[in-house]
Design a protein around this motif. Sequence first.
Motif, PDB file in Angstrom:
ATOM      1  N   ASP A 273      13.118 -10.952   4.805  1.00  0.00           N
ATOM      2  CA  ASP A 273      12.167 -10.128   5.554  1.00  0.00           C
ATOM      3  C   ASP A 273      11.740 -10.802   6.855  1.00  0.00           C
ATOM      4  N   ASN A 274      12.469 -11.824   7.272  1.00  0.00           N
ATOM      5  CA  ASN A 274      12.253 -12.529   8.547  1.00  0.00           C
ATOM      6  C   ASN A 274      10.964 -13.337   8.562  1.00  0.00           C
ATOM      7  N   SER A 275      10.581 -13.863   7.428  1.00  0.00           N
ATOM      8  CA  SER A 275       9.359 -14.658   7.408  1.00  0.00           C
ATOM      9  C   SER A 275       9.523 -15.896   6.538  1.00  0.00           C
ATOM     10  N   LEU A 276       8.738 -16.911   6.873  1.00  0.00           N
ATOM     11  CA  LEU A 276       8.537 -18.088   6.039  1.00  0.00           C
ATOM     12  C   LEU A 276       7.117 -18.012   5.496  1.00  0.00           C
ATOM     13  N   SER A 277       6.938 -18.328   4.222  1.00  0.00           N
ATOM     14  CA  SER A 277       5.602 -18.377   3.632  1.00  0.00           C
ATOM     15  C   SER A 277       5.334 -19.771   3.098  1.00  0.00           C
ATOM     16  N   LEU A 278       4.135 -20.281   3.377  1.00  0.00           N
ATOM     17  CA  LEU A 278       3.681 -21.551   2.845  1.00  0.00           C
ATOM     18  C   LEU A 278       2.631 -21.264   1.783  1.00  0.00           C
ATOM     19  N   TRP A 279       2.899 -21.721   0.569  1.00  0.00           N
ATOM     20  CA  TRP A 279       2.041 -21.417  -0.579  1.00  0.00           C
ATOM     21  C   TRP A 279       1.313 -22.678  -1.025  1.00  0.00           C
TER      22      TRP A 279
ATOM     23  N   LEU B 220       4.943 -17.557   8.708  1.00  0.00           N
ATOM     24  CA  LEU B 220       5.598 -17.834   9.980  1.00  0.00           C
ATOM     25  C   LEU B 220       6.807 -16.928  10.142  1.00  0.00           C
ATOM     26  N   GLY B 221       7.120 -16.603  11.399  1.00  0.00           N
ATOM     27  CA  GLY B 221       8.311 -15.813  11.659  1.00  0.00           C
ATOM     28  C   GLY B 221       7.999 -14.509  12.339  1.00  0.00           C
ATOM     29  N   GLU B 222       8.701 -13.455  11.925  1.00  0.00           N
ATOM     30  CA  GLU B 222       8.607 -12.169  12.590  1.00  0.00           C
ATOM     31  C   GLU B 222       7.406 -11.366  12.112  1.00  0.00           C
TER      32      GLU B 222
ATOM     33  N   GLY C 157      16.941 -11.876   8.801  1.00  0.00           N
ATOM     34  CA  GLY C 157      16.351 -12.672   7.735  1.00  0.00           C
ATOM     35  C   GLY C 157      16.502 -14.161   7.958  1.00  0.00           C
ATOM     36  N   PHE C 158      15.724 -14.908   7.185  1.00  0.00           N
ATOM     37  CA  PHE C 158      15.809 -16.369   7.194  1.00  0.00           C
ATOM     38  C   PHE C 158      16.589 -16.794   5.960  1.00  0.00           C
ATOM     39  N   TRP C 159      17.592 -17.638   6.193  1.00  0.00           N
ATOM     40  CA  TRP C 159      18.521 -17.983   5.115  1.00  0.00           C
ATOM     41  C   TRP C 159      18.160 -19.256   4.379  1.00  0.00           C
ATOM     42  N   THR C 160      17.376 -20.107   4.996  1.00  0.00           N
ATOM     43  CA  THR C 160      16.927 -21.315   4.306  1.00  0.00           C
ATOM     44  C   THR C 160      15.719 -21.864   5.030  1.00  0.00           C
ATOM     45  N   GLY C 161      14.867 -22.571   4.314  1.00  0.00           N
ATOM     46  CA  GLY C 161      13.710 -23.229   4.908  1.00  0.00           C
ATOM     47  C   GLY C 161      13.690 -24.687   4.479  1.00  0.00           C
TER      48      GLY C 161
END
Length: 824
Positions: free
Chosen positions: A321-327, A342-344, A360-364
Motif C-alpha cells: 500500500d506504499n507505506s512503512l509503519s513503525l509499531w 512513512l511513505g505515500e 508498493g514497498f517490497w522490503t524495509g
Amino acid sequence: MADMVENRYLSAGANRYAAAADWSEDGLVAFGSDANVCLWDPTDSRGISHILGGHTAHVRAVKFLPRDEGDKVVHLVTGGDDKQLRLWAVDSETGSAACVQTVQEHTEPINCIAAFRGAASGNAARRIFVTGGADATVRVWALEAGQITPLQTIKTTKKYMPLTIALSALEEGNGLILAVAGTTNAVQIFTASATDGTSGVDFTLQATLPGHENWIRSLDFLPEKPDQGSDVLLASASQDKYIRLWRIHQGTALSALNATGLDLSADALTPGNKIHKIMAGATKYCIMFEALLLGHEDWIYSARWCRAADGRLRLLSASADNSLSLWESDPESGIWITVARLGEISREKGATTATGSIGGFWTGLWSPSGNTVITLGRTGSWRRWDYDAADDAWKQTFAISGHTRAVTGISWSRDGVYLLSTSSDQTTRLHAEWALDAANNSWHEMSRPQIHGYDLNCISALGPSSFVSGADEKLMRVFTEPKAVARMLSRLTNTAPPSSETEAALPDAANMPVLGLSNKAVDTIPDDADLPPTDSPEQVDPATLVRTSALDTLTHPPLEESLSRHTLWPETEKLYGHGYELSCLAASHDGALIASACRASSLNHAVIRLFETRRWTELRPPLQAHTLTVARVRFSADDRFLVSVGRDRGWVVWERNREEKDGGYGYGLVQANGKGHARMILDAAWAPPPVGGGGVRVFATAGRDKLVKVWVRKAGDEGRQFELGKAITEEHPVTALDFVPEVTGEGSLLLAVGTEAGKLSVLTLRVEGGEVQVLSTLVVKKELCLPKAVMQLAWRPAREGRKGRELAIAGEDGSLRIYAFPSL
C-alpha cells in the motif's frame, strides 16, 4: 594498466524481493540487482561503492553473517534464480569484496536466507545459517574457517515453497528455534538442541501456527529483553494484510499465561490463541498468539524487529500500500500501535503507476542504530528516512536509484554536464554530478524526463535542453527541458544557468495525463494556492500538480517522489514514418537532423529515415541499402558522413549532400559493403575527423564474429572507398564501440570496446596512410567489468579544467557506470 581505471558512478536498481537486501552491523547495505550484488553505505553521498558479479540469474536473497569482534572480514551469503549459494568476504574497512565459495545444493531458486551465530566451541566460533528454496526444502549450513558446509536438509511437510525463514537462539544452552513459512497460511516451528560442537544440528518439527489467511511473506525473531531467559517474540507478516505476533516462553502453558497476565478462563482459550507446546532438547517451551496488528491496506512484504537505545522494541513493516509503519507496544495497555507511518499518502498516489503509485514497498530495513530506515519501491529506487530527535519526527532524505532492466541507450549532453540513459524498464533518466563542494562531487539521478508504457530502445541528445527517444512503438518522441529542472541542474551542478531568453521559452514543468503516454507542459502553481475541496467537482489529483517550490528550493538531489512526478520533461514533437519498433536513432552533432531505423525483415522497412528539426518533417526518400534490421547509425563528428550497420552483416557509408533539401541536408550513398563481417554487425563508431577537413577518414565496426574492424579511407582517395585497415580479434562477440572525440597529443586514436561477456578495454591506435597499428591495449580489471553484455559506450565530452577521460557504460544487467581514465 588496468589499475588506472577509477569508478566514478555506479547506478543499479534493486531486485523486487523482500529478502534481496540486508543491512550489516557495520552499516553496509547489500542488495541484489539483476544478477549482481551491490554494496552501498547510506551515509556516503557517493552511492553504490561496489557491484559484485558472479551470479548468472536474478539475486533473490542476501544476508550478512555476524562477525567476531576484531575480525576485519564480514561474510555475506547470497542466492537466487541460478540455484547457487555464494559466500563473499567483505573487507569492513575498504568495502571491497570477493567471492570465496560457490555451492549448489538447491535444485530450484533460493528464496530466503536466515542467519544466527552460535556460541563458541573450543577455539572456533560456529555460525549457523539457513536457506529456503523453491524446491520445497530448507537447508541448514555452518560457516567454519571461512567455508560453508551443509548440515541438514528439511523437506517441508506440506510441500509448500518457503518464502521466508527466521532463526533464533533459545535460552543459552537449550538450542535453536527455526520458523518457516511461504506459500501457505501457517508457520512451521522447528527446534534443534545442539548449538555448538562438531556433531551438527538436527531440526525437528514441533508445531504449526495457524491464523493467517494467505501466503506468509516475512518472519522475524527477537528476544523481548536483552536479559538471559527472556521470552522470544516472533512477527509474521502476510498477504492477508495483517501482522501476527507470537510469544515463545520457557516453561509450561500456565506459567506463560501468568507471565503475560492473560485471561485464564476456559472461554478465553479459543483456537485463535491456542497454546502450542514444543521441546528443545529436554527443555519445555510454549508458543502463544500475542497480538494482531491491523492498519495496512494491502499485502505486507516484510516485518523486522529493532531494539531502540532505550530498550523499547520496534517493528518496521513494509506493504504494497506504499507505506512503512513503525509499531510500538503502549507501555500502559500493552496494545501495539502505529507510532509513525512513512511513505505515500493515499490521495496522492496518482492516476497511473507511472506518475504516482510506486507499486508498493517490497522490503524495509533498519540501520544498526535504529535511527534510519530504508525501503525499496517498484522503480528500483531506495527511499530513506532519518529520525530527528529534536523534532521527534522521521525526515526523508535522498537515497539511490537505478534502472531495473537492461540499459539500452545512453547519450551525453553536448556540453557533457549530464548523461541521459534509457532502458527496457520504460524510463529515461538524467544523471549529473552534484557539486557538493570543491572536494566532494558525486553522481546522482537528477531527473526522470520520460516514463513510458513501452520498452525504450534508443536515445540521443539534440541540444543543451532537448532529446529524442525511440521505443517499442512506431514513432519517436522529442522532449524539451522545463524551467524547474533547468534551474535545479544549474544550482546542483554549479554550472551556468540558462539565459533569460532561453529560460523564457521553456515550459514551467510537465505531467502525464491519465492513461496517457505523452508528457504535457503545465504551469506551476504557487505554494499558497488553495485547492478545491475534496467533494468539489473541480477537485484535481494533487499528484498531477507541480508546486512552484517543488524543485526550486532543493539543496540536494531530488527524492524519489520528485523524480517520478516533478522532473518529467514535456513532449514537444512526435516523428512518424516507421512501420515497426524503433531499433536505433542518432542526432547530428549540429542538432539539425535525426537519423532513425526500425526492426525489419524486408527491404521496405530496412531503411534509414532522416528528419530535420526546424519543421520536424521527414526528408524523402529514405536511405535504402540494408536488407534487415539496422542496428546502429552514427554521424561523424563534423556530420559529413553517416555510417549504418545491421543484421545483414553489412555496413553502409553515406555522405551529406552539398545542397540544402527540404529544410535540411540529405545524404547520399558513398559505399556499401554487404560482407563487412561474417556475422551481424552490432555497433559502429567514427574516429575524430582530420584537422582541416581533409586527410584520412576512419571508422570501426563491431561484429558478433568476435572482431573489431577498423576501416580507412586514404587522404585524396578519388574513389572514396573505405578499405579494411585492421581486424582485431576479441574473445567474445563485440557489442559496443566508441572513439574518444579528439586525437591524442601523440596523434593516436583511443577506441573503447565492450563485449557480450561484459569485458571492457581501450585500444590505442595509430593510423598512417591506410595502415592501422594497435599500440597498446588497456584491459579493465575483471572486478569492474559487467556480468552481461555491454549495450553501449559513450565517452564524455572534454571539459575545461578536467584531466583524463570519462566513459559511460550501459549494461544488459541494468547497471549504468561511469569509469574515469586519468592517464588518457
